[in-house]
Motif scaffolding. Structure first.
Motif, PDB file in Angstrom:
ATOM      1  N   ASP A  57       0.804  -1.200   0.113  1.00 38.76           N
ATOM      2  CA  ASP A  57      -0.026  -0.132  -0.101  1.00 38.76           C
ATOM      3  C   ASP A  57       1.065   1.091   0.007  1.00 38.76           C
ATOM      4  O   ASP A  57       1.950   1.150  -0.156  1.00 38.76           O
TER       5      ASP A  57
ATOM      6  N   ASN B 104       0.399  -6.981  -5.373  1.00 36.72           N
ATOM      7  CA  ASN B 104      -0.746  -6.410  -5.479  1.00 36.72           C
ATOM      8  C   ASN B 104      -1.479  -6.955  -6.931  1.00 36.72           C
ATOM      9  O   ASN B 104      -2.194  -6.296  -7.875  1.00 36.72           O
TER      10      ASN B 104
ATOM     11  N   ASP C 282     -14.021  -0.295  -0.566  1.00 36.59           N
ATOM     12  CA  ASP C 282     -12.969  -0.331   0.802  1.00 36.59           C
ATOM     13  C   ASP C 282     -13.831  -0.519   1.957  1.00 36.59           C
ATOM     14  O   ASP C 282     -14.730  -0.070   2.087  1.00 36.59           O
TER      15      ASP C 282
END
Lengths: 219, 230
Positions: free
Chosen positions: A157, B129, B226
Motif C-alpha cells: 500500500d 498487488n 473499501d
C-alpha cells in the motif's frame, strides 16, 4: 515506541589489500587448469559452455597463491560467523571449519541460476577478476542475493512500498570487484546474472560448515 | 461435505502435497496467424518512439508499455479475451467459489510484451498487488545445438527447508522434490502462476527472438469497495 529489526540476515564484506599480485597468479593458474581434469565431475546444475566450474577441492591445492587465498577467505568466514553468533570466542576457537571451494570462469553470456547450498552454513564468494572494461560500463555478472522474505511484498500500500533499510523487502545486487569478498548464510538463495562483458569474470566460491573437533561431521 | 473437508478426511490415510503452488500450462488454441499479428503488434511497439515513463530496456530485451491489454487494437483485444478467458477457467477450477459466483468476478489486467533477442534474458522479477501472472508465448525459436534450458521460464525454489538433505530427500519425486521449475514457452501456450512467485526467463539462444506477453491479473467482486475502518 521502539522499532527493532527482526529476522535479519548477516552479510559480511571484506577486501583483500593489495590483491593485484595474488589475483594475477590466481587468474594464470585457473586459466591453465580450465581443463576436463579439473572440471567439477558432479555439477549441481546443468553446466554451460560459457561457465567453467572446477572441482570443489580447490583449497587442498598446495600452490602458495591458493593457500594465501584460503587463509583470507576462511579467516573472513570465521570472523563473520563469530560476529553473528553468541557462542563464546574461546568455544569458537575450538571449532573446525570445513569447506568445499571451487573457481568459476565466466565468459560472455554465462550465468548461474538461482540456488542455495544445502548442508552448509556459510557461503563466500571472492572476486579474482570482475571482467569490467576500462570504462566501467555495466557488464552484468551481478551476484544477486534474494530477499529471504519471498512474498512479503505481495501486498503493498502507499505506506509500505517505500520502507527504509533494514525493513525494505528487496533483493541485494552485488557488483563484486577484484579483491572483494562477500560472506552470507548458505540458506540465502542467490544467482549470478548473465555476464555481458567481453573479457572473463573469475570468482572463487566456498561453502563452509563448522564441526566440533573430533565430533560427528554433519555431512 | 465440501472439497476442503473431504480432502482433510482423505488425507488422514494417505500422502498429500501440502502448501502447494499452482502452476498451469495451457494450450490456448490460438493459431499461427493470430500469433503473427500479435508479433507484429509487439514489434510495432518496439519501433515506436519512446515516451516518458516507458520502461528502460537493455539492447537485447525490449519491454513494452504496460497498457498493451488496454489497447483498442483488434489483436490486443483478442489477446485480452484469450488470456482472461483461459486464466478464469484455470483459477475457477482452483477455487471453492461456485461457478455462478466466480463468473460474476471482474478481472483487472495489466499486460506488456517482452521481445528477447539472442543472448538476452528477462531478469528475476515478481509482482505485488496482483494474484496471478499469465505468460503468453507469441513467438519462440529453436535453441542452438548444445544449449539446455535456454529461453525457459524458470520459477525459483524458495523453500528454505531444503537446506537439510539426506539420502532419502535428495531425490524426492514431484511434487515433493526441491529445485527450480522450468517451462519451455511454445507459441500459443500460456503459463499461469501466482504473481508473487519469483521467476525469470533464461538467456535466449536462438536466432528467432522470443516474444512473450506478461499479464498481471486480479479478480474483483463487482461491487468491491473499501471496507476498511479508516
Amino acid at each position: 515506541m521502539e522499532l527493532i529489526s527482526a529476522f535479519a540476515v548477516p552479510i559480511g564484506h571484506a577486501r583483500l589489500d593489495s590483491s593485484e599480485r595474488l589475483n594475477r597468479e590466481l587468474e594464470r593458474l585457473f586459466l591453465a587448469r580450465e581443463t576436463p581434469e579439473y572440471r567439477n565431475p558432479t555439477p549441481s546444475h546443468i553446466p554451460q559452455a560459457q561457465m567453467f566450474e572446477s572441482r570443489v577441492d580447490l583449497f587442498n591445492w598446495p600452490e602458495p597463491c591458493i593457500q594465501e587465498l584460503r587463509n583470507f577467505m576462511l579467516e573472513s568466514v570465521f570472523r563473520v560467523a563469530m560476529a553473528a553468533s553468541e557462542t563464546a570466542r574461546e568455544e569458537f576457537a575450538r571449532l573446525r571449519l570445513d569447506n568445499h571451494t571451487w573457481f568459476h570462469i565466466t565468459r560472455p553470456t554465462g550465468y548461474f541460476v538461482a540456488h542455495n547450498h544445502a548442508l552448509a552454513s556459510w557461503s563466500a564468494v571472492y572476486c579474482v577478476k570482475d571482467g569490467t572494461d576500462s570504462t566501467g560500463a555495466p557488464c552484468g555478472g551481478l551476484l544477486r542475493l534474494f530477499d529471504t522474505r519471498a512474498g512479503a511484498d505481495a501486498y503493498l500500500d502507499p505506506a509500505n512500498q517505500r520502507l527504509r533499510q533494514p525493513f525494505l523487502v528487496s533483493d541485494l545486487d552485488v557488483q563484486l570487484q577484484a579483491g572483494q569478498l562477500i560472506v552470507f548464510p548458505s540458506y540465502v538463495f542467490h544467482e549470478v546474472t548473465p555476464y555481458t562483458g567481453s573479457d572473463t569474470r573469475i570468482t572463487v566460491a566456498s561453502n563452509c560448515w563448522f564441526t566440533a573437533q573430533g565430533g560427528d561431521r554433519p555431512r | 461435505m465440501n472439497e476442503e473437508s473431504r480432502a482433510r478426511t482423505d488425507s488422514q490415510g494417505g500422502t498429500v502435497p501440502l502448501f502447494a503452488t499452482p502452476f498451469a500450462a495451457v494450450k490456448t488454441g490460438a493459431d499461427r496467424h493470430f500469433n503473427e499479428r500479435l508479433a507484429s503488434l509487439c514489434e510495432l511497439q518496439r519501433s515506436a518512439p519512446r515516451l516518458p515513463g516507458d520502461p528502460s530496456h537493455d539492447p537485447l530485451r525490449f519491454q513494452g508499455r504496460e497498457d498493451l491489454l488496454a489497447s483498442i487494437d483488434t489483436t490486443a483485444v483478442e489477446l485480452k479475451c484469450l488470456i482472461l478467458g483461459q486464466a478464469a477457467a484455470v483459477v475457477a477450477g482452483l477455487s471453492n467459489i461456485g461457478a455462478a459466483e466466480f463468473a460474476k468476478l471482474h478481472i483487472q489486467a495489466q499486460g506488456w510484451c517482452s521481445i528477447v533477442q539472442r543472448n538476452g534474458h528477462v531478469p528475476a522479477q515478481h509482482f505485488s498487488n496482483a494474484s496471478w501472472l499469465a505468460v503468453y508465448c507469441v513467438q519462440a525459436g529453436e535453441s542452438d545445438a548444445g544449449f539446455n534450458n535456454a529461453g525457459v521460464l524458470r520459477l525459483y525454489e524458495r523453500r528454505p527447508g531444503s537446506m537439510y538433505r539426506d539420502a532419502s530427500t535428495r531425490e524426492l519425486k514431484a511434487p515433493y522434490r526441491y529445485g527450480n521449475h522450468t517451462w519451455s514457452p511454445l507459441p500459443g501456450w500460456m503459463a499461469l502462476f501466482p504473481a508473487h512467485m519469483p521467476h525469470e526467463v533464461s538467456v535466449v539462444r536462438s536466432a528467432t527472438a522470443l516474444i512473450l506477453v506478461f499479464a498481471k491479473l486480479r479478480f474483483m467482486e463487482a461491487d468491491a469497495k473499501d471496507d476498511g475502518n479508516g
